[in-house]
Write a protein that holds these residues in place. Structure first.
Motif, PDB file in Angstrom:
ATOM      1  N   ASP A  61      -8.856  -4.129  -3.379  1.00  0.00           N
ATOM      2  CA  ASP A  61      -9.798  -4.289  -4.485  1.00  0.00           C
ATOM      3  C   ASP A  61      -9.189  -3.610  -5.699  1.00  0.00           C
ATOM      4  O   ASP A  61      -8.646  -2.504  -5.588  1.00  0.00           O
ATOM      5  CB  ASP A  61     -11.137  -3.606  -4.154  1.00  0.00           C
ATOM      6  CG  ASP A  61     -11.891  -4.379  -3.088  1.00  0.00           C
ATOM      7  OD1 ASP A  61     -12.024  -5.604  -3.237  1.00  0.00           O
ATOM      8  OD2 ASP A  61     -12.332  -3.750  -2.102  1.00  0.00           O
ATOM      9  N   LYS A 110      -7.284  -0.393  -4.544  1.00  0.00           N
ATOM     10  CA  LYS A 110      -7.832   0.290  -3.369  1.00  0.00           C
ATOM     11  C   LYS A 110      -7.596  -0.569  -2.131  1.00  0.00           C
ATOM     12  O   LYS A 110      -8.088  -1.707  -2.054  1.00  0.00           O
ATOM     13  CB  LYS A 110      -9.321   0.554  -3.559  1.00  0.00           C
ATOM     14  CG  LYS A 110      -9.927   1.376  -2.443  1.00  0.00           C
ATOM     15  CD  LYS A 110     -11.388   1.680  -2.728  1.00  0.00           C
ATOM     16  CE  LYS A 110     -11.949   2.557  -1.613  1.00  0.00           C
ATOM     17  NZ  LYS A 110     -13.371   2.858  -1.852  1.00  0.00           N
ATOM     18  N   CYS A 111      -6.854  -0.023  -1.190  1.00  0.00           N
ATOM     19  CA  CYS A 111      -6.499  -0.771   0.013  1.00  0.00           C
ATOM     20  C   CYS A 111      -7.754  -1.019   0.852  1.00  0.00           C
ATOM     21  O   CYS A 111      -8.558  -0.109   1.078  1.00  0.00           O
ATOM     22  CB  CYS A 111      -5.467   0.011   0.823  1.00  0.00           C
ATOM     23  SG  CYS A 111      -5.044  -0.799   2.375  1.00  0.00           S
ATOM     24  N   ARG A 112      -7.921  -2.256   1.323  1.00  0.00           N
ATOM     25  CA  ARG A 112      -9.085  -2.592   2.138  1.00  0.00           C
ATOM     26  C   ARG A 112      -8.932  -2.135   3.579  1.00  0.00           C
ATOM     27  O   ARG A 112      -9.894  -2.196   4.341  1.00  0.00           O
ATOM     28  CB  ARG A 112      -9.303  -4.095   2.103  1.00  0.00           C
ATOM     29  CG  ARG A 112      -9.854  -4.545   0.757  1.00  0.00           C
ATOM     30  CD  ARG A 112     -10.136  -6.020   0.753  1.00  0.00           C
ATOM     31  NE  ARG A 112     -10.755  -6.409  -0.502  1.00  0.00           N
ATOM     32  CZ  ARG A 112     -10.858  -7.668  -0.887  1.00  0.00           C
ATOM     33  NH1 ARG A 112     -10.400  -8.641  -0.126  1.00  0.00           N
ATOM     34  NH2 ARG A 112     -11.443  -7.967  -2.030  1.00  0.00           N
ATOM     35  N   TYR A 113      -7.742  -1.712   3.933  1.00  0.00           N
ATOM     36  CA  TYR A 113      -7.531  -1.243   5.315  1.00  0.00           C
ATOM     37  C   TYR A 113      -7.671   0.262   5.424  1.00  0.00           C
ATOM     38  O   TYR A 113      -8.310   0.774   6.317  1.00  0.00           O
ATOM     39  CB  TYR A 113      -6.159  -1.698   5.824  1.00  0.00           C
ATOM     40  CG  TYR A 113      -6.090  -3.197   6.006  1.00  0.00           C
ATOM     41  CD1 TYR A 113      -6.625  -3.802   7.147  1.00  0.00           C
ATOM     42  CD2 TYR A 113      -5.537  -4.022   5.024  1.00  0.00           C
ATOM     43  CE1 TYR A 113      -6.599  -5.186   7.303  1.00  0.00           C
ATOM     44  CE2 TYR A 113      -5.506  -5.405   5.171  1.00  0.00           C
ATOM     45  CZ  TYR A 113      -6.033  -5.977   6.326  1.00  0.00           C
ATOM     46  OH  TYR A 113      -6.013  -7.332   6.475  1.00  0.00           O
ATOM     47  N   CYS A 114      -7.066   0.994   4.468  1.00  0.00           N
ATOM     48  CA  CYS A 114      -7.054   2.459   4.633  1.00  0.00           C
ATOM     49  C   CYS A 114      -7.804   3.174   3.507  1.00  0.00           C
ATOM     50  O   CYS A 114      -7.883   4.406   3.517  1.00  0.00           O
ATOM     51  CB  CYS A 114      -5.613   2.969   4.699  1.00  0.00           C
ATOM     52  SG  CYS A 114      -4.744   2.913   3.113  1.00  0.00           S
ATOM     53  N   ASP A 115      -8.322   2.406   2.536  1.00  0.00           N
ATOM     54  CA  ASP A 115      -9.108   2.967   1.434  1.00  0.00           C
ATOM     55  C   ASP A 115      -8.313   3.816   0.446  1.00  0.00           C
ATOM     56  O   ASP A 115      -8.879   4.326  -0.523  1.00  0.00           O
ATOM     57  CB  ASP A 115     -10.294   3.812   1.953  1.00  0.00           C
ATOM     58  CG  ASP A 115     -11.462   2.913   2.351  1.00  0.00           C
ATOM     59  OD1 ASP A 115     -11.421   1.702   2.029  1.00  0.00           O
ATOM     60  OD2 ASP A 115     -12.405   3.423   2.986  1.00  0.00           O
ATOM     61  N   LYS A 116      -7.022   3.985   0.669  1.00  0.00           N
ATOM     62  CA  LYS A 116      -6.214   4.773  -0.266  1.00  0.00           C
ATOM     63  C   LYS A 116      -5.941   3.968  -1.542  1.00  0.00           C
ATOM     64  O   LYS A 116      -5.874   2.747  -1.532  1.00  0.00           O
ATOM     65  CB  LYS A 116      -4.875   5.153   0.383  1.00  0.00           C
ATOM     66  CG  LYS A 116      -4.988   6.224   1.457  1.00  0.00           C
ATOM     67  CD  LYS A 116      -5.068   7.617   0.840  1.00  0.00           C
ATOM     68  CE  LYS A 116      -5.029   8.716   1.897  1.00  0.00           C
ATOM     69  NZ  LYS A 116      -6.145   8.646   2.879  1.00  0.00           N
ATOM     70  N   CYS A 127      -0.612   3.611   6.415  1.00  0.00           N
ATOM     71  CA  CYS A 127      -1.482   2.417   6.426  1.00  0.00           C
ATOM     72  C   CYS A 127      -0.936   1.390   7.413  1.00  0.00           C
ATOM     73  O   CYS A 127       0.278   1.169   7.504  1.00  0.00           O
ATOM     74  CB  CYS A 127      -1.549   1.810   5.023  1.00  0.00           C
ATOM     75  SG  CYS A 127      -2.561   0.306   4.967  1.00  0.00           S
ATOM     76  N   CYS A 138       0.865  -1.185   0.000  1.00  0.00           N
ATOM     77  CA  CYS A 138       0.000   0.000   0.000  1.00  0.00           C
ATOM     78  C   CYS A 138       0.895   1.225   0.000  1.00  0.00           C
ATOM     79  O   CYS A 138       1.866   1.303   0.759  1.00  0.00           O
ATOM     80  CB  CYS A 138      -0.913  -0.012   1.229  1.00  0.00           C
ATOM     81  SG  CYS A 138      -1.958   1.471   1.306  1.00  0.00           S
TER      82      CYS A 138
END
Lengths: 152, 152
Positions: A126, A136-142, A114, A109
């Protein structure tokens, strides 16, 4: 096959040939497919001439037929990879790789804050765009885009 | 050459062939020699049959003739390596590797309290015994023996 004229790595009887890997990403492909932990015979070449890629690598793995889901994991580092499935020295199937809808591990990421960059954990994304890639990181949405993509 | 009967990796015109590498140490040899950063053509095979080693690896590097000091660095991970220097498709020289008198980097000090295991720094050893290997750390004076040898 492009390399028939001057075969740098000899033909295999049965198995998988992965061609058109960018040379600089060869070791990422090896890691992603876990080739450093298998018992089967592997031959490969890198820094081979390629009009399309500049320098390409080719890997020949005897007696292993990968699942498509595993092969698609290399799409981030070898999007133009061409696969030949070999049986009794003949190509019985040709495959290309496609970027999957989700990626677990493999990429880092790009958000320095993150949690995946601070804890021992597997990244998870995703895929919101495939070419160029955007994850798109599933932890931080960045979003990590192609330009900032870093392979673990 | 042992692999002549069934040549898995094609002959090179000029360069260096490194044979009889234990398969499990192939990637250490690649790192030690910096082969992942060169521009020259490299072909290799691993998990190849070897009566002596069980599974062996072979590396063929086109157009590079390594210094003995660099080759000797691989002696910790490939003590039985046999090198052929190739010019115009012929073997012009054969070499073996020998453990050098001092080792910089490559190995990890086995003392968990050693500063080299806590700071970002290069390990450094005097070789006090060559076969089996025993390395004396220049920072903490502890001996790392063959059994505990861990490659960085």
């Amino acid at each position: 096959m492009e390399d028939k004229k001057e075969l740098k790595v000899s033909a295999i009887k049965n198995g998988t040939v992965i061609d058109h890997i960018p040379s600089q990403n060869l070791f990422s492909v090896i890691n992603i497919l876990g080739l450093n932990h298998i018992k089967q015979q592997v031959t490969l070449g890198f820094n081979l001439e390629s009009k399309k890629l500049g320098k390409k690598a080719i890997i020949k793995v005897a007696d292993i037929f990968f699942k498509d889901a595993d092969l698609n994991k290399i799409s981030l580092v070898a999007p133009d990879a061409k696969l030949n499935i070999i049986k009794d020295y003949s190509v019985v199937e040709k495959k290309v790789v496609s970027v999957p809808d989700e990626i677990s591990g493999i990429a880092k990421c790009m958000n320095p804050k993150c949690i995946t960059n601070h804890e021992q954990m597997t990244t998870s994304f995703d895929v919101v765009h495939k070419s160029p890639v955007a994850l798109k990181c599933r932890y931080c949405d960045k979003i990590t885009d192609q330009e900032h993509l870093e392979i673990i």
